[in-house]
Design an enzyme around this catalytic site. Structure first.
Site, PDB file in Angstrom:
ATOM      1  CG  HIS A   1      -1.884   1.106   1.240  1.00 32.81           C
ATOM      2  ND1 HIS A   1      -2.232   1.742   2.399  1.00 32.81           N
ATOM      3  CD2 HIS A   1      -2.593   1.707   0.257  1.00 32.81           C
ATOM      4  CE1 HIS A   1      -3.107   2.687   2.133  1.00 32.81           C
ATOM      5  NE2 HIS A   1      -3.346   2.680   0.830  1.00 32.81           N
TER       6      HIS A   1
ATOM      7  CG  ASP B   1       7.928   7.922 -22.824  1.00 32.12           C
ATOM      8  OD1 ASP B   1       9.092   7.970 -22.358  1.00 32.12           O
ATOM      9  OD2 ASP B   1       7.230   8.949 -22.970  1.00 32.12           O
TER      10      ASP B   1
ATOM     11  CG  HIS C   1       7.939  15.522 -18.573  1.00 34.21           C
ATOM     12  ND1 HIS C   1       7.400  14.262 -18.491  1.00 34.21           N
ATOM     13  CD2 HIS C   1       9.179  15.358 -19.093  1.00 34.21           C
ATOM     14  CE1 HIS C   1       8.267  13.376 -18.942  1.00 34.21           C
ATOM     15  NE2 HIS C   1       9.365  14.011 -19.311  1.00 34.21           N
TER      16      HIS C   1
ATOM     17  CE1 TYR D   1       6.454  15.869 -21.720  1.00 31.92           C
ATOM     18  CE2 TYR D   1       5.641  16.122 -23.962  1.00 31.92           C
ATOM     19  CZ  TYR D   1       6.466  16.534 -22.942  1.00 31.92           C
ATOM     20  OH  TYR D   1       7.310  17.596 -23.120  1.00 31.92           O
ATOM     21  CB  ALA D   2       3.292   7.300 -23.330  1.00 28.19           C
ATOM     22  CG  ASN D   3       6.340   9.063 -19.234  1.00 28.75           C
ATOM     23  OD1 ASN D   3       6.987   8.075 -19.561  1.00 28.75           O
ATOM     24  ND2 ASN D   3       6.502  10.240 -19.827  1.00 28.75           N
TER      25      ASN D   3
END
Length: 129
Positions: free
Chosen positions: A20, A28, A96, A118-120
């Site tokens: 948890h 990316d 970012h 920006y595929a994060n």
């Protein structure tokens, strides 16, 4: 041998160690990887595996109570933004550079072959009870 789910032994084992509040960065191929967190690098070729494929697989196995992405994803990568919005109605957005700073505290980083910017997303683990 596992019948289904994540078959990569390094990733499956790393997921089993999460608790948890732990952070998992799904990123990316271009995201800088900080020193410290455990890294499972799934990148094979540009675009393989995709951010969406890896995220979907992880969400099938993880309990996630929150997610953070870069503000820039909205303009630079609408497909990734739509995917994230669909999974995380309360998605937190930060610049970012801030996401890169936050990734240093992640317990696990899963690098995809995604070649779109920006595929994060930084996931925060929850509990199933």
């Amino acid at each position: 041998m596992k019948r289904a789910g994540i078959l990569n032994r390094h990733l499956s084992g790393a997921l089993a160690e999460l608790g948890h509040g732990h952070g998992v960065l799904v990123c990316d191929a271009g995201m800088p990887i900080p020193q410290g967190p455990r890294v499972v690098d799934l990148a094979f070729r540009a675009g393989v595996p995709s951010f969406a494929e890896v995220l979907e697989g992880l969400l099938a196995e993880l309990v996630v109570e929150g997610a953070t992405a870069a503000t820039e994803v909205r303009e630079a990568n609408p497909a990734a933004a739509e995917l994230l919005d669909g999974h995380f109605p309360g998605l937190a957005l930060v610049p970012h550079e801030r996401l890169k700073d936050l990734s240093a505290d992640a317990r696990l980083i899963v690098r995809t072959g995604e070649a779109r910017p920006y595929a994060n997303v930084l996931l925060r683990c929850g509990v199933f009870f």
